[in-house]
Motif scaffolding. Structure first.
Motif, PDB file in Angstrom:
ATOM      1  N   LYS A   1       0.916  -1.379   0.087  1.00  0.00           N
ATOM      2  CA  LYS A   1       0.036   0.048   0.085  1.00  0.00           C
ATOM      3  C   LYS A   1       0.764   1.325   0.087  1.00  0.00           C
ATOM      4  O   LYS A   1       0.931   2.264  -0.673  1.00  0.00           O
ATOM      5  CB  LYS A   1      -0.948  -0.215   1.068  1.00  0.00           C
ATOM      6  N   SER A   2       2.038   1.209   0.947  1.00  0.00           N
ATOM      7  CA  SER A   2       2.646   2.609   1.001  1.00  0.00           C
ATOM      8  C   SER A   2       3.289   2.650  -0.182  1.00  0.00           C
ATOM      9  O   SER A   2       3.702   3.631  -0.751  1.00  0.00           O
ATOM     10  CB  SER A   2       3.582   2.445   2.039  1.00  0.00           C
ATOM     11  N   MET A   3       4.006   1.552  -0.902  1.00  0.00           N
ATOM     12  CA  MET A   3       4.838   1.753  -2.140  1.00  0.00           C
ATOM     13  C   MET A   3       3.937   2.211  -3.217  1.00  0.00           C
ATOM     14  O   MET A   3       4.442   2.772  -4.158  1.00  0.00           O
ATOM     15  CB  MET A   3       5.255   0.312  -2.453  1.00  0.00           C
TER      16      MET A   3
ATOM     17  N   PHE B   1       1.707  11.345   6.109  1.00  0.00           N
ATOM     18  CA  PHE B   1       2.500  10.237   6.404  1.00  0.00           C
ATOM     19  C   PHE B   1       2.015   9.635   7.543  1.00  0.00           C
ATOM     20  O   PHE B   1       1.336  10.174   8.482  1.00  0.00           O
ATOM     21  CB  PHE B   1       3.939  10.281   6.546  1.00  0.00           C
ATOM     22  N   GLN B   2       2.360   8.075   7.703  1.00  0.00           N
ATOM     23  CA  GLN B   2       1.957   7.260   8.842  1.00  0.00           C
ATOM     24  C   GLN B   2       2.363   7.717  10.207  1.00  0.00           C
ATOM     25  O   GLN B   2       1.780   7.668  11.329  1.00  0.00           O
ATOM     26  CB  GLN B   2       2.375   5.899   8.558  1.00  0.00           C
ATOM     27  N   GLU B   3       3.707   8.248  10.378  1.00  0.00           N
ATOM     28  CA  GLU B   3       4.416   8.609  11.660  1.00  0.00           C
ATOM     29  C   GLU B   3       4.503   9.938  11.986  1.00  0.00           C
ATOM     30  O   GLU B   3       5.330  10.869  11.713  1.00  0.00           O
ATOM     31  CB  GLU B   3       5.840   7.902  11.482  1.00  0.00           C
TER      32      GLU B   3
ATOM     33  N   ALA C   1      -3.615   9.544   2.022  1.00  0.00           N
ATOM     34  CA  ALA C   1      -3.167   9.446   3.471  1.00  0.00           C
ATOM     35  C   ALA C   1      -2.908   8.215   3.804  1.00  0.00           C
ATOM     36  O   ALA C   1      -3.559   7.244   3.962  1.00  0.00           O
ATOM     37  CB  ALA C   1      -4.447   9.908   4.266  1.00  0.00           C
ATOM     38  N   ASP C   2      -1.447   7.787   3.961  1.00  0.00           N
ATOM     39  CA  ASP C   2      -1.020   6.495   4.358  1.00  0.00           C
ATOM     40  C   ASP C   2      -1.012   6.284   5.971  1.00  0.00           C
ATOM     41  O   ASP C   2      -0.327   6.643   6.823  1.00  0.00           O
ATOM     42  CB  ASP C   2       0.384   6.416   3.856  1.00  0.00           C
ATOM     43  N   GLU C   3      -2.111   5.658   6.292  1.00  0.00           N
ATOM     44  CA  GLU C   3      -2.556   5.049   7.747  1.00  0.00           C
ATOM     45  C   GLU C   3      -2.199   6.296   8.724  1.00  0.00           C
ATOM     46  O   GLU C   3      -1.443   6.221   9.391  1.00  0.00           O
ATOM     47  CB  GLU C   3      -1.526   3.977   8.028  1.00  0.00           C
ATOM     48  N   PRO C   4      -3.059   7.190   8.368  1.00  0.00           N
ATOM     49  CA  PRO C   4      -2.780   8.547   9.301  1.00  0.00           C
ATOM     50  C   PRO C   4      -3.031   8.332  10.632  1.00  0.00           C
ATOM     51  O   PRO C   4      -2.680   9.326  11.343  1.00  0.00           O
ATOM     52  CB  PRO C   4      -3.772   9.581   8.435  1.00  0.00           C
TER      53      PRO C   4
END
Ligand SMILES: Nc1ncnc2c1ncn2[C@@H]1O[C@H](COP(=O)(O)OP(=O)(O)O)[C@@H](O)[C@H]1O
Ligand code: SF4
Ligand SMILES: [Mg+2]
Lengths: 332, 317, 334
Positions: free
Chosen positions: A47-49, A96-98, A178-181
């Motif tokens: 997913k992130s890629m 991003f996720q972090e 939104a990557d795993e926000p």
């Protein structure tokens, strides 16, 4: 309606030094203005890629090896780096996720938001400050004037993610990824962030790609869904259809892991007798099964599944799945 | 990125089509290190060290310098104190292949004999500094609390004192004798080792097996020297090696300032005694300097190599 | 404020310890200091010896002597230089600026050039320059700094005489303030380059490692996602983070830097404290030597304080000069 972002047969490879692996193998997605596409799948499914490839931010040793990514009428896989930079943060932006590590620890919130506005809209420092302030208000940060001067370490995780969203929003982009926000945040903050994203979308025509491994979040937020497994998008369709009659065994498995979704369709499914996990885990890169990648974990796998790669099957007007048994099972 | 390169490997374009491969461990999320077969730690270490080209170069240079120092005198027996030619005879002369110094002594003889003192001062000063450093650092790290605070104040004190100036004072007050020089260098250069030892002790004392030894009734001294110290030793040994390099530079500096022992031939001493004439005789200072440079370089290359081999994770730097 | 106060207290403590150490050295030196001094002066009358003994308070108990000694230092009385026959304090104050200038210049060169090389090789870790930096940095701190100086001295006095190799000013007079500054700068080149060579080596290596770290950080990805150019990413976002270890190191190494300055000043006849120390050793001028030790410690301590301040400026997480935002309460209500 024309999609604003359209990904076709995207292939991303990584060169590990000893071998080249396909991280994404023919992924296709469409994002429409004002709509949200939920991208779900266990972690490590690519997913992130997909998101990073779209942003042109693939890490070292990763590269796009095929397919196309169209943003409006521009082809991102071949666009000039300069043009890509003009688009990034302006027309298309990413959360991003972090939240704890994605903000520069040495710069104030104001600087980090204003910077994008100055860069893309050529605003002066004072104008940019005004916009930064407005954006902070839009993401509902309490006492935004004070926050402008704050450094990231002075903010909680939820606040930092709001700042990230503010950065992504500052230039009113057409697409937000939104990557795993909310993965790093606790449940109440998670709900607030989702609510915020939804509100923001109501007022604009922004298309959102919401990446998550939580099907529940997709049910709340998305219009369309793409389910990912091992570098492939294995089921796509409108959220209502997929939740009502998931066609791919993996999708069903995911639903059976999500308690609140089991009340509906998933509860009727034969293999969803117990709440729990899909047995096994996503195979690591380079160890994907030959034919159907889900076969080792699939309750319906038969010999064909392990010898012949499945082809996409239309299971509804807009729903399709990558599974030999997709059609039959849905109407059981 | 290590064993992988030796494995015959086909570039697989489509993993789905690739033949079943021998099982591998799941890929860690970041970094693509291919898991290696577990080997004996010493073998593993030697392998990692041998793969490091600059470490091998260092080892070769170091062996060469040792050979020059310890075997050289047997092959080149010229007395370094004797006048063999006119002063400032340039290199390539009939009597002195590398030229002579300001009173006509053979530079090559000086270099061949001077290595012993240089290395001896370096090694013994480093030994003293490491022993002091380990003592202070281990006690501070082991006990923590006010003992730690007090010892760290002392360490800080020695760190703010410019070591060379203090050593200059000590040597000039107590006389430029080899022993004074060694002691002075040792006494002023331990703080770094102390900090390293302290950090290691703080880390290790929290480990389970130390707690087990403690509950088994081990005394503090036993815990410090028999239980924790062995585990803390590898990085300290590397530090000790590197300390030899800095002690050699230190000794050279003192000699250059005229504080070397005039009765013991050393590389630094040759430079110190000839430096006023360097414009007439460049070789008198250049050549012994190269000897020092190569030795210290070899030590740091080997030290870095050992360090990297001990911490494979940092290898990619 | 509190941290600043405790820092100052610790500075005073450390300096007191230096004074005590000096006192100890005098006590333990073979022979009593007056004898030593008199010996170095080549004899003195009974009267003078008695007077000096009284001056040093040698007839009193040790602790009283220490108190007297500390008292003198506090009032700036470092005694008389045996060789120059003038107050040590004024001698040192004459020499101090040259040393500070040399240290500042070398530090600046080392930090700027070292960081630049570090950044460059971090961006192209497999490139030629990266290998060069690795090699150069190893060479840089394996060569004795005075020897590097001597080599440059040979090069620039006989082969390519474009820089002066001795002193701080020309013997021929120069015109005006500007001319003077230019003259000093001209003389400064070789000593500063020599002294900085060690630290360029060190900092390029250090900043290379830390830049490699930083460039992999999430916030750098964020910066790229904003559409910033590579240059803006490096200089606007990565550099400040990457330079933190360099600043830390800078503070720790002031003592070493001063030691290096001593050697370099001796090589190039730079009229600073280090050169003075060398002269005092030749002349066994102990009062001057002791005072130099004290003032070196002062330089190091002050430099440390300054780097601490710089550190706080660069990194808002340290130093606590901002009042922390009220987060707990706000977070609970949202
Ligand atoms: N830095 C990396 N180096 C090598 N492989 C990676 C790296 N990051 C991710 N991968 C691999 O790429 C694949 C896809 O990862 P990713 O897109 O991050 O998954 P997701 O976001 O769905 O959890 C996974 O198999 C993962 O192991
Ligand atoms: S193709 Fe076969 S193995 Fe793959 S998901 Fe469908 S039923 Fe399961
Ligand atoms: Mg991910």
């Amino acid at each position: 309606m024309q999609p604003i972002l359209s990904v076709r047969d995207l292939i991303v490879e990584v060169d590990t030094g000893s071998a080249v692996h396909r991280v994404l193998d023919g992924v296709s997605l469409d994002l429409y203005p004002g709509k949200t596409l939920g991208v779900v799948g266990e972690s490590g499914c690519g997913k992130s890629m997909t998101a990073l490839a779209t942003m042109g931010l693939l890490p070292d040793r990763f590269r796009i090896a095929g397919g196309s990514i169209r943003l409006g009428d521009e082809e991102l896989t071949t666009v000039k780096p300069n043009r890509l930079r003009q688009l990034r943060g302006n027309t298309i932006s990413m959360i991003f996720q972090e939240p704890m590590t994605s903000l520069n620890p040495l710069l104030t919130v104001e600087r980090q938001i204003a910077e994008v506005v100055e860069l893309h809209q050529g605003k002066s420092a004072t104008e940019a400050r005004e916009i930064a302030l407005e954006t902070l208000r839009a993401v509902q940060i309490p006492s935004p004037e004070e926050r402008l001067a704050a450094y990231p370490h002075e903010l909680s995780g939820g606040m930092r993610q709001r700042v990230m969203i503010a950065i992504a929003l500052a230039c009113r982009p057409k697409v937000i990824i939104a990557d795993e926000p909310t993965t790093a945040l606790d449940v109440t903050v998670q709900a607030q962030i989702f609510g915020l994203l939804r509100d923001l979308q109501c007022n604009t025509d922004t298309a959102i790609m919401l990446i998550t491994h939580d099907l529940g979040a997709v049910a709340d937020m998305a219009d369309e869904v793409a389910v990912f497994y091992a570098g492939k998008s294995i089921e796509t369709g409108p959220v209502a259809d997929i939740l009502d009659h998931p066609a791919h065994p993996y999708t069903r498995g995911l639903m059976s892991c999500t308690p609140r979704l089991r009340l509906g369709a998933a509860a009727r499914l034969p293999e969803a007798g117990t709440l729990g996990e899909i047995p096994g885990m996503v195979p690591p890169l380079g160890r994907f099964p030959k034919a159907c990648r889900f076969a080792p974990r699939c309750p319906l796998a038969d010999t064909r599944c392990t010898t012949e790669a499945p082809l996409p099957v239309a299971v509804g007007p807009n729903q399709s799945a990558l599974c030999w048994h997709a059609k039959e099972e849905v109407y059981v | 990125m290590t064993d992988a390169t030796m494995e015959p490997d086909i570039a697989v374009t489509d993993p789905a089509q690739s033949p079943a491969r021998q099982p591998r461990q799941p890929m860690p999320d970041k970094g693509m290190e291919v898991p290696q077969k577990p080997a004996h730690p010493v073998t593993e270490f030697a392998r990692a060290f041998a793969r490091n080209q600059s470490a091998i170069l260092g080892l070769v240079l170091l062996i060469a310098m040792f050979a020059l120092t310890f075997i050289g005198p047997f092959f080149y027996g010229v007395d370094p104190y004797e006048m063999v030619d006119m002063p400032f005879a340039p290199p390539g002369g009939d009597y002195a292949p590398l030229g002579t110094d300001y009173i006509g002594r053979d530079i090559l003889a000086g270099i061949v004999t001077g290595g012993k003192a240089t290395l001896a001062v370096g090694a013994s000063a480093a030994f003293i500094s490491v022993v002091i450093g380990i003592l202070i650092g281990s006690i501070a790290g082991f006990f923590g609390g006010w003992i730690d605070a007090a010892l760290m104040k002392v360490t800080e004190f020695f760190q703010i004192l410019p070591a060379l100036l203090l050593a200059m004072l000590l040597v000039s007050v107590f006389g430029a004798k080899l022993l004074t020089i060694i002691l002075s260098i040792g006494i002023v250069s331990w703080p770094q080792t102390a900090r390293l030892a302290r950090a290691e002790f703080m880390r290790i004392r929290k480990l389970d097996y130390v707690a087990a030894a403690r509950t088994a009734g081990a005394k503090n001294a036993y815990l410090i020297f028999a239980v924790i110290l062995p585990a803390a030793l590898p990085p300290l040994i590397v530090a000790a090696g590197l300390a030899v390099g800095s002690a050699i530079l230190f000794e050279a500096g003192l000699s250059f300032l005229g504080l070397g022992d005039p009765n013991v031939m050393s590389w630094g001493l040759i430079i110190g005694q000839n430096r006023n004439y360097l414009l007439d005789a460049w070789w008198t200072v250049t050549l012994p300097g190269i000897a020092i440079f190569v030795t210290v370089l070899a030590i740091s290359l080997v030290g870095d190599g050992i360090n990297d081999a001990l911490n494979p994770k940092l290898r990619r730097r | 404020m509190k941290t600043l106060l405790s820092k100052l207290a610790s500075v005073v403590g450390l300096l007191f310890a230096v004074v005590a150490l000096n006192f100890l050295l005098i006590q333990f030196a073979p022979g009593d200091p007056v004898e030593v001094i008199v010996g170095e002066m080549g004899g003195a009358s009974e009267e003078l010896v008695a007077q000096m003994r009284a001056e040093y308070g040698l007839d009193k108990p040790v602790l009283v002597q220490l108190a007297i000694y500390v008292g003198k230092i506090v009032t700036g009385d470092f005694g008389l230089s045996i060789y120059y026959n003038q107050p040590v304090l004024s001698l040192i104050l004459q020499r101090l600026p040259a040393t500070v200038l040399l240290m500042l210049a070398s530090m600046t060169i080392a930090v700027v050039l070292g960081t630049f090389l570090g950044i460059f090789s971090a961006r192209h870790p497999k490139g030629l320059l990266s290998h060069f930096v690795t090699l150069f940095s190893l060479a840089g701190y394996s060569a004795p700094v005075f020897w590097t100086g001597l080599m440059l001295l040979i090069l620039f006095s006989s082969v390519w005489p474009i820089f002066p190799v001795s002193g701080m000013t020309s013997i021929r007079g120069v015109q005006g303030v500007f001319g003077y500054i230019l003259d000093v700068a001209h003389h400064l080149v070789l000593p500063a380059v020599t002294l900085s060579s060690v630290y360029i080596a060190l900092y390029s290596r250090l900043s290379r490692a830390s830049m490699l770290d930083v460039l992999g950080a999430d916030y750098i990805r964020t910066a790229r996602a904003k559409g910033l150019s590579e240059r803006q990413v490096i200089y606007g976002h990565a550099l400040r983070n990457g330079i933190i270890p360099v600043v830390t190191m800078l503070g720790l190494q002031m003592g070493q830097l001063l030691a290096g300055a001593t050697l370099v000043e001796t090589v190039f006849n730079w009229p600073g404290l280090g050169r003075l120390a060398y002269e005092s050793i030749l002349r066994r001028d102990y009062p001057t030597l002791l005072a130099i030790l004290f003032f070196s410690a002062v330089i190091v301590v002050v430099a440390n304080l300054l780097t601490d301040l710089a550190y706080g400026k660069i990194d808002p997480r340290i130093g606590g000069r901002r009042k922390p935002a009220p987060r707990k309460t706000k977070e609970a209500t949202q």
